[in-house]
Design a protein around this motif. Sequence first.
Motif, short mmCIF file in Angstrom:
data_model
loop_
_atom_site.label_atom_id
_atom_site.label_comp_id
_atom_site.label_asym_id
_atom_site.label_seq_id
_atom_site.Cartn_x
_atom_site.Cartn_y
_atom_site.Cartn_z
N GLN A 113 -12.85 55.62 69.37
CA GLN A 113 -12.46 56.30 68.13
C GLN A 113 -11.90 57.69 68.42
O GLN A 113 -10.96 58.13 67.77
CB GLN A 113 -13.63 56.37 67.14
CG GLN A 113 -13.16 56.91 65.79
CD GLN A 113 -14.20 56.85 64.69
OE1 GLN A 113 -15.12 56.01 64.72
NE2 GLN A 113 -14.07 57.73 63.70
N PHE A 116 -8.41 57.17 69.29
CA PHE A 116 -7.66 56.84 68.07
C PHE A 116 -7.39 58.12 67.27
O PHE A 116 -6.30 58.30 66.70
CB PHE A 116 -8.48 55.84 67.25
CG PHE A 116 -7.76 55.31 66.03
CD1 PHE A 116 -6.84 54.28 66.15
CD2 PHE A 116 -8.01 55.84 64.77
CE1 PHE A 116 -6.17 53.79 65.04
CE2 PHE A 116 -7.35 55.35 63.65
CZ PHE A 116 -6.42 54.32 63.78
N GLU A 117 -8.35 59.02 67.26
CA GLU A 117 -8.19 60.28 66.53
C GLU A 117 -7.17 61.19 67.23
O GLU A 117 -6.39 61.87 66.59
CB GLU A 117 -9.54 60.97 66.38
CG GLU A 117 -10.45 60.17 65.44
CD GLU A 117 -11.85 60.76 65.29
OE1 GLU A 117 -12.21 61.65 66.08
OE2 GLU A 117 -12.57 60.31 64.38
N GLN A 119 -4.65 60.06 68.96
CA GLN A 119 -3.35 59.47 68.60
C GLN A 119 -2.95 59.90 67.19
O GLN A 119 -1.77 60.19 66.93
CB GLN A 119 -3.44 57.94 68.69
CG GLN A 119 -3.61 57.44 70.12
CD GLN A 119 -3.88 55.94 70.25
OE1 GLN A 119 -4.09 55.46 71.35
NE2 GLN A 119 -3.92 55.20 69.15
N SER A 120 -3.93 59.94 66.29
CA SER A 120 -3.64 60.31 64.90
C SER A 120 -3.16 61.76 64.82
O SER A 120 -2.18 62.07 64.12
CB SER A 120 -4.89 60.14 64.03
OG SER A 120 -5.35 58.81 64.11
N CYS A 295 -4.91 52.74 71.88
CA CYS A 295 -6.10 52.28 71.17
C CYS A 295 -5.69 51.89 69.75
O CYS A 295 -4.90 52.59 69.11
CB CYS A 295 -7.11 53.42 71.15
SG CYS A 295 -8.61 52.99 70.29
#
Lengths: 449, 485, 128
Positions: A113, A116-117, A119-120, A295
């Motif tokens: 996660q 993923f964060e 990437q965000s 991810c």
Amino acid sequence: MNGYLPQDRASRQAMLESVGISLDRLFDMVPDQLRFEGESDHLQKEGYAEYEVIRALDALASKNVDSKRFDSYLGGGIYDHYQPAAVRHLTQRQEFLTAYTPYQAEISQGTMQAIFEWQSYICRLTGLDVSNASMYDGASSAAEAMLMACRTKKRSRVFVSEGVNPEIVKTIRTYLHAVGFEVVLGALDKNGQTESFLPAEEDEYAAWLIQSPNYYGIVEDLTGFAEKAHASGALAVASCDLISLALLKPPGECGIDIAVGDGQSLGLPQNFGGPTVGYMATTNELLRRMPGRICGETVDRDGKRCYVLTIQAREQHIRREKATSNICSNQALLATSATIYLAMMGESGLREVALQSQSKAMYLLGKLVETGLFEPVFKGAFFREFALRPVKDLDLVALNKALLDDGILGGYVLPGNMWLIAVTEKKTLAQLDRFIAAVTRFAGKEVAK
Amino acid sequence: MMYKDTPVIVTQKGEVEGQRMVPKAELPHVDAAAYYGDASRPGKAPLPNLAEITVLRHYTNLSLKNYGVENGTYPLGSCTMKYNPKINEDAASLTGFAQTHPLQPDSTIQGNLELLWDLEKQLSFICGMDRFTFQPAAGAHGEMTGLLLIKAYHEKRGDTDRNVMIVPDSAHGTNPASAMMVGYKVREVKSNERGMVDLAALKAAIGDGKDIAGLMLTNPSTLGIFDENVIEITKMVHEAGGLNYYDGANLNAIMMQVRPGDMGFDVVHLNVHKTFSTPHGGGGPGAGPVGLKNILAPFLPVPFVEKQDDQFRLVHETEDTIGKVRGFIGSFGIFVRTYAYILANGQDGLKAVSEGAVANSTYMFEKLKNDYKVPTSTKTMHEFIITSEVLKSKYGVNTMDVAKRLIDYGFHPPTVYFPLIVPEAMMVEPTETETREDLDQLIDAFKKIAEEAATEPDLVKGAPHNTPIARPNETQAARNPVLKA
Amino acid sequence: MSELRDDVKYAKSHEWVKVEGDIAVIGLTDYAQDQMGDLVFAEVVPAGTTVAVEDSIGSVESVKMASDVYAPVAGEVVEANDTLEDAPEQINETPYDTWLVKIRLSDPAELDQLLDKEGYAALIAEES
């Protein structure tokens, strides 16, 4: 001393004897003539106690000048921004620190996660569609972007602006030379911006690369650059500093196809240049051409939201020699660190860091020019960093040496007698004034001579 | 233990502004929109402004969904998940190291340069090499760098027809991928039934030798097997005019017992995050320093450290350098940890490390070889492979099921489905930092799972049972990629 | 057991070829899709591409594997199935009714090099 071994020789022997094996025969496969027996002046026989280890390292660290004891004005790709205390506390948690690559999704959702964060955040700052899980550093990320463009366009030549950090240019040259590809450099105009021209044999370039703010701190015209790159059939690639994107138009909104850069400025320690973390973001269209881990969100067998490494078929462990790159790791912990930095700062904090860095840099530039000793090398708008040229005969190396005596690490001396100076939000007005006074003092002495 | 739901951080709402981390402005802010004009960001970047406690709770809760070396035994084959000493973290964060800038004058970074100089000597000694470069950021990056050195060597000699790299079929996937990155073709050689390089196949692969740039070998191999023919192998490649590359992924098995340089290798990369205990960080940062024999020294990447009288300096340019593979010097912070680890062990300690690694692995293998199928009877070193082939054919329980069931017992699973040449493989590497009690508990778990596969196969196939999530849908993730929030 | 059809020819690299006049319609065999598992991505070269035998005409990916798809015959790609990008699972569901590309044959004699049903059955028996 057993180092970090929980067993000594006797207990190892006993353990192995219980299964009928002799400790002395463990290395029987190694031919006798290869068994090593030697010593070195550089490696002591016995291990140090923990206190001896830290004492030895402390002694080495004390031989350095660091930017806590000295006021540093060095930049050129590595910047001294403040890291909130929470960042180190969280990333030192052993669950983040000691875990392996998240191959077992059930017990690595934390790392997943966090990636993923990352990437965000990267997508939100760059305005692009997709980001990978991170790259080694900004330079290798740019080099990988060049290879990615060459694969996509099936061309073997790239155009690189002279405003790109030489560390990045050198890295690109190494990567591209390895596969017989060519790097063509473009010049800067008097504003310090990449000259707006189309390279010769324009249709043979896979990518055009620009950096903004560039090596001299000048903010480039990404939109115009992207338009021209596309007109020549090349991909437009930009290396962008993430702090600057609090104030500057995101590359994705300027038509840039691939954005790369180094995340070090997001509060990571300077670490003598490494480790840092590279980022890479691109458009949906180019997603499957992008190297590195990615991810993605999915659901588990009970429909619960979760994260997995995905689109892995591009990667080396599956495709081997047909992979998009040999990269098989990311800088997960540093990406996490940069992500927590962004979470702690938020938009308002990041903007404040950017604004204060810029306001202080402008103040310093103004005052240094006012002394009559320097002029700016370029006229264009800049961010956090600027290049000066002495108006009169002034030895910058000697100046830097004198500044050291005042507890100041001066700017970086570039070829052509230019002084590259970076200012972050950490500097106080008093420090800036001290810097100006020290420079003036040195120049006065020089004139007196 | 309940696992908290943790909505993606960027979607969380907050009103508190993060300016507390920045000193009060002493100067008026620049008007960014006016100053940057068209280049300025329209509106604000879409990042939430969160309270500090929100951030702390979020990442603390995320961390609880991870498994680290301090949670329990982590027998991931080929990854060497040993204990990461705490003191190394303290050492790397010393201000005198962490807050130095790579462009400082050499006179102000004598401590850094001395550390790198010392470490270069130590690693050279450990590997039987002459020089080391600290540029590469990871093992795979080291492979690319090492191959670039080999390529530069052949090119300098005008020997430009050599474009084939020989790679055994048991190699890590990075080997062929790295060869591709330097423009080499890969010629694969098969392993023999003992898990070693088949010499006849190697001879055939070399052929007349004219196109051979070199060979990449992991020894012990990914099967955990030390190739007893290594001297003959490296000699065959040398005689063909090629150079030998040692993939140091498994150096921890033989450290200070036998040296790659003595085995006939010309260039080697190390994974300091494996052999030298630097933390894996969930996937990085690691470091992949590359050692080389003097014949390759002219091609060393820049910069490197040189000593003159009692002063150290960085050399930034040489005539034949391959250049740079990343920015600045290298992952210095990681090398501080490496150096601390070497000091803590000393030569005797490093030798005990490899003995302990092989002892622990051998013990586990002997205890488990009757419960699971083993692919070869050849003695293994620091890691071994067992397979679920029998469990799969008899009870429909495959390696993934066994791995997931181990999680229920509190262990990290071994590496699964690798090496690719062994069906249903589980590659187990306990490392030297596990106690005998730790090993016994893991052995018991493996045995119990083999029993369960026979008696309660659905229990195993339904594993894991107590994790925050179970068996994610990877197909959906790849078909409809959702890669950000 | 994988499904085999009488009305197509087979390449050793697991493509099927159905001849319609001077056009060869190319797809992946049931055996190939079964070996790959659930496909998550498929990509084919655009119409207008000229290919030789064994040139790549696209690639397919499952979660664990990626594979190139090779041209069993030479010629010009006259049509490419661009619905695959959004729905690669068609290949899993109906392998023989999901074509990848259509190639205008430049040398119909090449068809003789391909396997018939029995030949391909023997090949996959050997592989598995």
